[in-house]
Every structure is written in structure tokens, then in C-alpha cells.
Design a protein around this motif. Structure first.
Motif, PDB file in Angstrom:
ATOM      1  N   GLU A 125       5.270  -1.174  -5.442  1.00 30.61           N
ATOM      2  CA  GLU A 125       5.658  -0.388  -6.626  1.00 30.61           C
ATOM      3  C   GLU A 125       6.788  -1.083  -7.406  1.00 30.61           C
ATOM      4  O   GLU A 125       6.771  -1.172  -8.629  1.00 30.61           O
ATOM      5  CB  GLU A 125       6.099   1.013  -6.170  1.00 30.61           C
ATOM      6  N   HIS A 126       7.742  -1.611  -6.635  1.00 29.81           N
ATOM      7  CA  HIS A 126       8.866  -2.320  -7.227  1.00 29.81           C
ATOM      8  C   HIS A 126       8.351  -3.552  -7.991  1.00 29.81           C
ATOM      9  O   HIS A 126       8.755  -3.822  -9.122  1.00 29.81           O
ATOM     10  CB  HIS A 126       9.815  -2.714  -6.092  1.00 29.81           C
ATOM     11  N   ALA A 127       7.432  -4.267  -7.379  1.00 34.39           N
ATOM     12  CA  ALA A 127       6.885  -5.481  -7.997  1.00 34.39           C
ATOM     13  C   ALA A 127       6.070  -5.134  -9.242  1.00 34.39           C
ATOM     14  O   ALA A 127       6.105  -5.857 -10.243  1.00 34.39           O
ATOM     15  CB  ALA A 127       6.024  -6.244  -6.998  1.00 34.39           C
ATOM     16  N   ARG A 128       5.352  -4.030  -9.184  1.00 33.29           N
ATOM     17  CA  ARG A 128       4.555  -3.610 -10.351  1.00 33.29           C
ATOM     18  C   ARG A 128       5.472  -3.363 -11.546  1.00 33.29           C
ATOM     19  O   ARG A 128       5.209  -3.815 -12.669  1.00 33.29           O
ATOM     20  CB  ARG A 128       3.773  -2.341 -10.015  1.00 33.29           C
ATOM     21  N   LYS A 129       6.584  -2.656 -11.276  1.00 31.79           N
ATOM     22  CA  LYS A 129       7.493  -2.316 -12.376  1.00 31.79           C
ATOM     23  C   LYS A 129       8.301  -3.520 -12.858  1.00 31.79           C
ATOM     24  O   LYS A 129       8.520  -3.696 -14.052  1.00 31.79           O
ATOM     25  CB  LYS A 129       8.451  -1.204 -11.944  1.00 31.79           C
ATOM     26  N   GLU A 130       8.757  -4.331 -11.920  1.00 28.10           N
ATOM     27  CA  GLU A 130       9.657  -5.434 -12.278  1.00 28.10           C
ATOM     28  C   GLU A 130       8.916  -6.678 -12.765  1.00 28.10           C
ATOM     29  O   GLU A 130       9.449  -7.464 -13.534  1.00 28.10           O
ATOM     30  CB  GLU A 130      10.516  -5.826 -11.066  1.00 28.10           C
ATOM     31  N   LEU A 131       7.729  -6.891 -12.227  1.00 30.58           N
ATOM     32  CA  LEU A 131       7.030  -8.150 -12.515  1.00 30.58           C
ATOM     33  C   LEU A 131       5.731  -7.944 -13.291  1.00 30.58           C
ATOM     34  O   LEU A 131       4.987  -8.892 -13.524  1.00 30.58           O
ATOM     35  CB  LEU A 131       6.730  -8.897 -11.209  1.00 30.58           C
ATOM     36  N   SER A 132       5.443  -6.675 -13.653  1.00 33.55           N
ATOM     37  CA  SER A 132       4.222  -6.356 -14.400  1.00 33.55           C
ATOM     38  C   SER A 132       2.959  -6.861 -13.711  1.00 33.55           C
ATOM     39  O   SER A 132       2.035  -7.342 -14.365  1.00 33.55           O
ATOM     40  CB  SER A 132       4.260  -6.949 -15.817  1.00 33.55           C
ATOM     41  N   ILE A 133       2.935  -6.786 -12.381  1.00 34.17           N
ATOM     42  CA  ILE A 133       1.702  -7.167 -11.694  1.00 34.17           C
ATOM     43  C   ILE A 133       0.898  -5.907 -11.383  1.00 34.17           C
ATOM     44  O   ILE A 133       1.391  -4.793 -11.469  1.00 34.17           O
ATOM     45  CB  ILE A 133       1.972  -7.920 -10.384  1.00 34.17           C
TER      46      ILE A 133
END
Lengths: 316, 316
Positions: free
Chosen positions: A36-44
């Protein structure tokens, strides 16, 4: 801006846009929070593969909404691993991420011939080390996978790490072969391998980098120590990639910097056509994010080659 | 008060009073400056053994007055080493210190039967590591002498370090046997040795300490990592002495903390009846002083036992 933010910005700028994680058995809060963190921070984007009830239960505990994710329901760890790797083989994802599943089950699926995700390379672990102050980063290999690599293994371990350095924008990284002595010494086999590997680099058999060794750590990192010892090696005081002679050296080195030196530590397994993210509960959120970011960067550069057997596996 | 000052105060309080260094071949400025610094800061005395002209020339360059020192003139390195060791055998000094001479020549003289300075122990290197912030220190062994110690060698390496911890006021140090895995694994011989050594400690064959292993570094130093991994080992998160499985691990570990983590690093060779100080030009003045201080403390506790052969020697 901190060193970590600077690194993440660099990653964001290197066309992360369309990257998709395939996450195997995200049955725990920690994995889902990292995704979830990566989705928000890295737009993956991410596909979650595993037992639906466990994923839903973990998402509730973690307070993560599953709406933005595709969930593919499987039953049992081997099935989840196989399904995830098949999705990647079909081009439906570019990075494999391990959840609550044995590393060996995951890698066994990844290396099955039918999925054609092998390269000619050994799988190896590459760690990213970010100093608490200042700029820049180091790569360290192999701190978590290959126990006591042969000369040929070390060549592939170097090549895997050099590919990552290239992907991170360093066209010719300096590679230090860590030893406890500066010259060949027959009672220290690591020094003999180092001499051979440096010769392979000079002969053009290891390319895209400058390899030097045997080197003690002080000479690799300290221009002042190199000067005082009269060492004029081009890598001395200016290293980008540390190569450890054994897993014990790599493991202790990385953990010393993380737990006693305040460095931020991330890592990824490379050598297949796609990188594998293995985060552990003990990693900070920042470190998990960096591991995912690093893996996403790797997808731009991992070379494609012919089949190769599975290495001995250790968890990082 | 800094951590270093605190350590030096502790040393001053432990009856350093009458200690006398015997310095072999102090033919360079760096050695003479270190001795002068130790004389002023630690109130120790010193005998300088070597070629008189070279000592006088080095003293002039260093701006050190030779008045407070006894100078014993010899010719050639072997003669200097023999003379120095004889002075110690005669009770005219308690610590041997290396100047501009090969370590192997110095140790060969030290271990000659006629001087009766051997114990039953292997010689080993013990490093002192002081964190840049906070209190306390760690000991690390063996980072500079024994290349790939056997199980029996490791037992003696532990005992040598435990003696130093006792001399420094720690009655029961916690000893972590560093590995890349937490349990016995036949492909990692260091883990098998660790299991044996822990058993020897439990059986009362290694005393005065609590030995634990195999342990990864994170568990040894971080109570939080130990908790997260469910590790309830008494040494976990509370280590005093690190035991490296090979010289490469110890060397890289110590140098990582010194050159990348800001730790202060000192060291001494123990296992004979008297300790040996080996300082290098690349050491800071503070580090040289700490090495001499550490050696002086060691003279209070090194046990006396029967003869033992010379180990393989490496310079730290």
C-alpha cells in the motif's frame, strides 16, 4: 531533502510509471502495508495472489482497502507461487514480491523451465546501503543468498550487481573485492579469487565496471587510508559495489551498518528475468519501500539469457 | 565526557601506575608520538629498544624529547626483538609494543621457549570498538590474526577475549558467535562450530562468560530485532564480545564500524603472558592511546600456562 528521499526521487524519475508488483501470499499486515505504501509513494500497481480469506483478514487488520488491487484467489503456497510466476510469464507484472511464504517455494516456481524466466545467471542478493548523512549509496553483494560462491559464481554475482548500478544511472561502477589482505596469499582463498576476477575485468570478460581486489575495507572506502598505505588503485576510496567473499562477511557487514551505523538497508534478489522483493518484518517501512523501488528500477535492465540451475538459497 | 574519555578514565583507575612499555624499533615519528602521548596521558613509562641513530633521528622529527626514556641500543630487527623480549622476561616491562618492524619477527622472539612468555593459549587479536555516541564498548575477535580458526582455536580466541573483558571490569561478558543463520546448518560450518562452543560453555568447559550462537548480528545487538524474531537468547540484544568465524568477517566488521560508522577502534594481541601493542600509521592518536591503554589493562589478568605453538600471523 534526506538521502533516502533523494534516492526515491531518482527512482520516480526513472520511468517507474507502469510497473506492476505480483505479490505472493500477502497474508500478513506487514506485506500489505508495504504494498500500500509503495502504491501511494511510487505510483505502482499490484496483483495479490493467495488465499482470499487470509488476504481479506490481513487487509482488515492492516486497515488497507483492497479496492485498488486485483486479487487472484489460490489455495496453498505452491499454487500461489506458481500462479504468480505464470502471471509474470504472461507479462501481467514485472516484479515478484514475497509475502508469508517460504523463499524456497517462491524461487522454485520462478525457476521452473516452463515459465522461461531464467537467464544464464545465478540468482544473487544485492543490498542497497544509504549512509545516514551525506549523499549517495553503496551496493553490497551477496549478503543473503549464496553461501560460499565459487570464482564463477562471483563473476555472476558481480555482473548482477553491475546491472543494478547501471539501472541506477552509474555507467561504470567501481567494484571492490573485499578481503583481509591487499595481495594474493595462498592461505586466504578469497585473495586468489580476487586476483582472478580483477584479471577477468581487465581482459574484458567482466564489463561495464572497474573491478579491484583484493582490497581491505578501509582502502575501498577511505581515500585517506589509501593514501597513507600508498595504494593508488582506481577503486580505492571510491567504491560503488562491495563484493563479499562469503555470506558471513556480507551478512555481518550489511547488518553492522544497519544496526550499528544507522544506515538504511534495502535489498532485492536478481539474476532471473524479473527481480524478487523479499522484505522482512524487522525492516522499517522506509526500507521496505526502498526494496520495492530498487526492484522496480531493476526491471529496466536485467538481461535475458539462457537457462541456469538454482543456487543454494538462504533467507536474507 | 565522551565515550573515549570515559574509557580512558576507567583504565586510569585500574592501577595502571607502574606499567612499563618495551618498544621495539621505534624508528618512526608515529610510534614515538604514540609512546609520548601514552606517557603523558596514562603515566606509563617506556624503554626504547632499537638502533640509536634511528631513534634519535625519529625523535627529532617528532619533536619528542628522549630524556624521560631508557634507550637500549641494538643493531638489526631480530636483535631488537630479542632484546626487548628478554627485558620483559626479566621483569623490566609489562607490555611489548611494535615499532617499525615486521610483526612476524616480533612475535617469533616473543614465543621463543627460552623467554618463557608463552601460555597454553593461541595468540589472538582483540579489538575494542567504542560507539561514537552513548556509553560502553564492544570487543571483537579475531579481526587481524587467525585466518580460519578451528573449533579449538575459537575456544582459545574466546578465552583470550573473556580475560580482557574481566580485566575491564565485566565479570561475565556475553559472547556472540556471529553467523549468517540462527541455527545449525551443515552447509555453513560456522553454525556447527557455534553450536559446539555454546555447548562447551554450558558444560563448564568455557567459563566466566555466557556464550551464544549461531547468532546473526542483528540479534546480537538489537533487542528489538530479537523480539521481532521471537529470539529469547540471553545474549541477544546484549552482546559484549563478538566472535567472527573468519578473519574476513572480523576485518570487514571492525573496519565498517571504524570507517563507515564513526566508531573508535583499538586493538591488542593477547595469548602470551604479556600483551602486544601493534599500532598502524593509519590509526588516530586517540586510537593508538586506547590500544596502549587496553594492553596495560590486560597485564593484570593474562593467565600463565604451559607452552603452545605460534599461530599463523596476519597484520591487523
Amino acid at each position: 531533502m534526506t538521502n533516502v528521499e533523494r534516492f526515491l526521487n531518482q527512482v520516480r524519475q526513472s520511468s517507474l510509471g507502469m510497473k506492476r508488483l505480483v505479490v505472493v501470499a500477502p497474508h500478513d499486515e506487514a506485506t500489505l502495508l508495504a504494498v500500500e505504501h509503495a502504491r501511494k509513494e511510487l505510483s505502482i500497481d499490484a496483483v495479490l495472489v493467495g488465499e482470499e480469506e487470509k488476504i481479506v483478514a490481513a487487509a482488515e487488520l492492516a486497515g488497507v482497502c483492497l479496492m485498488p488491487y486485483d486479487v487472484v484467489a489460490t489455495y496453498g503456497d505452491s499454487a500461489a507461487a506458481d500462479c504468480a510466476v505464470r502471471l509474470i510469464a504472461e507479462g501481467k507484472g514485472q516484479v515478484l514480491m514475497k509475502g508469508l511464504i517460504d523463499t524456497s517455494i517462491l524461487l522454485k516456481a520462478l525457476l521452473k523451465k516452463e515459465y522461461d524466466l531464467r537467464t544464464g545467471r545465478l540468482l544473487s542478493h544485492v543490498a542497497l546501503l544509504l549512509p545516514p548523512q551525506g549523499h549517495g549509496y553503496y551496493l553490497l553483494t551477496d549478503a543473503g543468498m549464496n553461501i560460499s560462491p565459487s570464482l564463477y559464481d562471483k563473476q555472476q554475482i558481480i555482473e548482477n550487481a553491475v546491472d543494478i548500478a547501471h539501472a541506477l544511472g552509474n555507467d561504470n561502477p567501481n567494484v571492490a573485492l573485499l578481503c583481509a589482505k591487499e595481495k594474493a596469499y595462498d592461505k586466504m582463498p578469497a585473495t586468489l579469487d580476487a586476483v582472478e576476477l580483477q584479471a577477468l575485468n581487465l581482459a574484458g570478460d567482466i564489463t561495464g565496471c572497474t573491478v579491484s581486489g583484493p582490497l581491505q575495507l578501509d582502502l575501498a572506502v577511505s581515500a585517506q587510508a589509501a593514501m597513507m598505505k600508498g595504494c593508488k588503485d582506481p577503486v580505492a576510496g571510491n567504491v560503488d559495489i562491495f563484493v563479499a567473499p562469503t555470506i558471513e562477511v556480507g551478512n555481518v557487514f550489511g547488518k553492522a551498518l544497519k544496526y550499528m551505523g544507522g544506515y538504511v538497508y534495502a535489498g532485492v534478489v536478481v539474476g532471473a528475468k524479473i527481480p524478487v522483493v523479499l522484505v522482512s518484518r524487522a525492516d522499517s517501512e522506509q526500507e521496505k519501500l526502498l526494496s520495492i523501488a530498487m526492484a522496480c528500477v531493476c526491471t529496466t535492465s536485467i538481461p535475458m539469457e539462457a537457462g541456469r540451475m538454482m543456487p543454494e538459497m538462504e533467507s536474507a
